[in-house]
Design an enzyme around this catalytic site. Structure first.
Site, short mmCIF file in Angstrom:
data_model
loop_
_atom_site.label_atom_id
_atom_site.label_comp_id
_atom_site.label_asym_id
_atom_site.label_seq_id
_atom_site.Cartn_x
_atom_site.Cartn_y
_atom_site.Cartn_z
N CYS A 191 1.82 2.03 5.81
CA CYS A 191 0.60 1.53 5.13
C CYS A 191 0.08 0.22 5.62
O CYS A 191 -1.08 0.15 6.17
CB CYS A 191 1.10 1.19 3.64
SG CYS A 191 1.70 2.64 2.90
N HIS A 221 -2.32 -4.56 0.28
CA HIS A 221 -1.02 -4.59 0.92
C HIS A 221 -1.06 -4.86 2.62
O HIS A 221 -0.41 -4.50 3.39
CB HIS A 221 -0.60 -2.82 1.15
CG HIS A 221 0.82 -2.82 1.47
ND1 HIS A 221 1.70 -1.55 1.68
CD2 HIS A 221 1.82 -3.59 1.39
CE1 HIS A 221 2.76 -1.67 2.07
NE2 HIS A 221 3.22 -3.17 1.72
#
Length: 708
Positions: free
Chosen positions: A89, A145
């Site tokens: 990610c 994130h």
């Protein structure tokens, strides 16, 4: 009475005809000998980023997955079938927003976990900042994130006018709870820079879609262009689809696969609602819709990358080849499939260029709009997936012997090394990994001592790297703007290419006695650019370091590439053993898989990576290793600090929020875990209980740092 209306109508017709003639005359005057003017309107950009959607998890690749909206948008637009992302990610998202490789941001290793004091480098420009400079309104909805330990790291401080979503990597779809290990959990839903309490019970995909529609409803499309990043947390774990979406997949025997497919359907509905809003509020005719996954799927949790090899977290095709398409009325050639080589870093210069912004900054991405819109050749010829010096085994691995038949050999045989004792190996295993350059000069025996000195002297000027957060622009040269080292017209041999790179004074010192006389003409290979820095011989590259690169049709992996399976577990109802070993358990390749450290594939001829050509083509391996060495000289140190106990949500009202004050100085770390202590700091008293607690804390940190 009738004459007046007739006269009035006649006058209107004459005036209208005069206006038509004058306007057409102006148009002819403007277009005589000149191309038609480009539209002055800046397009609205809608970027939809999906989490963990695999190659086989969309309807136009797999009819078992019901995604009618995505299938239609892709069919009417351009499907990107040679598009690459990063395997996890944080790296993908950082490269989307900065246009730079991981090696240039210090985020080479793993993800940014909630308790880590790390984020995007504060001095770097981001995509929304550049679009804002071009006059855009910028909004983000969904998963961030990219770190939040201080307010300067938040999305609203990195170019977005508004933000609504989650800051961490994995959040419950209903309760919005996020955990960083057992007992370390907190609420993670934020509205701009405050905590959005009271949203429990609302499904996140639906909630994020509603916020996106509100943004479209409140924005005036004719007054100001819009950039909207809709970063859905679906289809990432936990698998929590609403029950109504599971019913169409009731025939699937595997429960995880059934829930995963249902979550893909929730994404399809979300995209349908957003595109409907674009049409309703007047955005659609002047909009560009981009749909992309951030990495490959995780088969353990129901995803599928079939028929590609590997999974999320690996550099096999299943981990890095992404599902993506572009849908826009502004495309010049629609309803087609693009095979142009594209990478997630390319969106930065492409979208900034499309918006009329400034792209003079040195980037690793390319402006690929002409390749997408018009079907022209992509300017990208190579992709550096990553170089992670922290991801390597503690014991010495085999090195590539360029002077032999091109096969990997043991380090003792390759460079005259003495076989390490068992005690030393155990000591190495107990030590924490230290950050090192991917260049490794092996310890030669006495006969090779002089040769080692010559090599180290010649390489010394090229081994300097800079801090991940200081003067990055100096190290980022225009290497990515040089044409690839491979093309089909090349007739040079490997030895000739080496002589082009090294000065005459060092040729005799670093001559490689290659026996292979194969050229690159058969496999899409090109001569090196003269402006490229000299490349050291491959014997100084530590092939135990995890790295991956693609140049032309060739893709090479070194170090540990991760599990290289093909078959997703959900298609096998009963398993006699570990499912990822099924295809390799009875082959000679699997018996030596753990000892291998170089893999080479021709992706165009073998897109599923079933034929390893490393031993057959040592000439190609040599060139790709040299290319890795070149990129490594531009890398900045890895920034992967240990957990900060001040991040505990229980200290902040039960929510994940920034915990470092802006006036606090940036903490510095040596390598990965060793913190630089102040000289005058008093030593703590020793106690056995403290040591035991510290041991388990470090153990948990090591486990979590390698968790994907």
């Amino acid at each position: 009475m009738q004459a007046v209306p007739a006269t009035f109508v006649l006058m209107i017709c004459i005036l209208s005809l005069d206006g038509f003639v004058s306007s057409s005359g102006r148009e002819r005057h403007q277009n005589d000998g000149m191309p038609p003017p480009k539209p002055s309107k800046q397009p609205h950009i809608i970027f939809i980023l999906i989490d963990d959607q695999g190659f086989n998890d969309i309807g136009y690749h797999n009819p078992a997955i019901k995604t009618p909206t995505l299938d239609k948008l892709a069919a009417e637009g351009v499907k990107l079938e040679n598009y690459y992302v990063q395997p996890i990610c944080t790296p993908s998202r950082s490269q989307l927003l900065t246009g730079r490789y991981q090696i240039h941001t210090g985020l080479q290793h793993s993800i940014i976990r909630p308790s880590q004091p790390s984020c995007l480098p504060l001095h770097m420009d981001t995509l929304p900042e550049r679009l804002r400079q071009a006059g855009y309104a910028t909004h983000m909805v969904g998963k961030w994130h990219l770190g939040f330990y201080r307010k300067a790291c938040l999305p609203t401080r990195k170019g977005f006018d508004t933000f609504f979503g989650s800051l961490t990597g994995s959040v419950d779809y209903y309760s919005y709870g996020s955990c960083d290990g057992p007992g370390l959990c907190g609420y993670d839903l934020h509205d701009n820079e405050g905590v959005a309490w009271g949203q429990e019970g609302k499904y996140s995909t639906t909630l994020f879609t509603q916020r996106a529609r509100k943004i479209l409803e409140s924005h005036a499309p004719r007054e100001r262009p819009l950039f909207l990043l809709l970063s859905l947390q679906a289809v990432h774990t936990p698998l929590q689809p609403p029950k109504s979406y599971i019913y169409p997949y009731r025939h699937m025997a595997n429960v995880a696969r059934r829930k995963f497919a249902a979550m893909v359907s929730t994404v399809d509905e979300a995209v349908r609602n957003v595109t409907y809003a674009l049409r309703k509020y007047g955005f659609y005719r002047n909009s560009v819709i981009i749909y992309s996954t951030d990495n490959g799927a995780q088969p353990f949790t129901g995803g599928s990358n079939w028929p590609l090899r590997g999974r999320k977290g690996t550099y096999w095709e299943g981990g890095v080849r992404g599902v993506a398409f572009v849908h826009s009325p502004l495309l010049r050639r629609r309803r087609r499939v693009s095979k142009a080589l594209l990478h997630i870093t390319d969106w930065f210069p492409t979208l900034v260029g499309l918006a009329g912004g400034n792209v003079s900054q040195s980037l690793d991405g390319y402006d690929v709009w002409s390749a997408i819109s018009e079907g022209k050749k992509s300017p990208r010829q190579e992709i550096l997936y990553n170089i992670d010096p922290l991801h390597k085994p503690p014991a010495p691995a085999a090195t590539w012997d360029a002077s032999a038949e091109g096969a990997p050999v043991a380090p003792s045989k390759a460079a005259g090394l003495k076989k390490p004792k068992k005690k030393k190996i155990e000591k190495l295993r107990k030590q924490r990994p230290k950050q090192k350059s991917a260049f490794k000069l092996p310890k030669f025996n006495l006969k090779a001592k002089n040769k080692q000195k010559l090599q180290s002297k010649s390489l010394k000027p090229h081994l300097k790297v800079q801090s991940a957060f200081h003067n990055l622009s100096i190290t980022q040269t225009s290497h990515h703007k040089q044409p690839g080292i491979f093309s089909s017209k090349s007739r040079r041999t490997t030895s000739q290419e080496q002589n082009l790179s090294w000065p005459q004074t060092t040729k005799t010192k670093l001559r490689l006695h290659l026996k292979s006389k194969r050229t690159f003409s058969q496999q899409n290979v090109s001569q090196p650019d003269k402006n490229i820095l000299p490349t050291p011989p491959q014997s100084v590259w530590d092939t135990s370091v995890q790295a991956a690169i693609r140049v032309g049709d060739w893709k090479m992996l070194t170090g540990d590439p991760g599990h290289g399976e093909w078959v997703p577990p959900q298609v096998l109802p009963t398993l006699p053993g570990r499912w990822w070993n099924l295809e390799r358990a009875f082959s000679a390749l699997y018996r030596t898989f753990k000892q291998k450290n170089i893999w080479l594939f021709n992706i165009s001829a073998d897109p599923y990576e079933r034929r390893d050509l490393a031993e057959q083509r040592p000439d190609v391996v040599q060139q790709l290793l040299s290319r890795l060495a070149y990129y490594n000289r531009t890398a900045v140190p890895v920034y992967f600090p240990p957990d900060d106990p001040r991040a505990d949500p229980s200290l902040h009202g039960g929510a994940w929020v920034p915990w470092v004050e802006e006036e606090d100085d940036e903490e510095k770390y040596e390598g990965i875990y060793k913190k630089v202590h102040e000289k005058n700091k008093k030593k703590r008293k020793k106690c056995r209980l403290c040591k035991l607690k510290a041991f388990f804390l470090k153990l948990n940190t090591r486990i979590m740092s390698s968790r994907i």
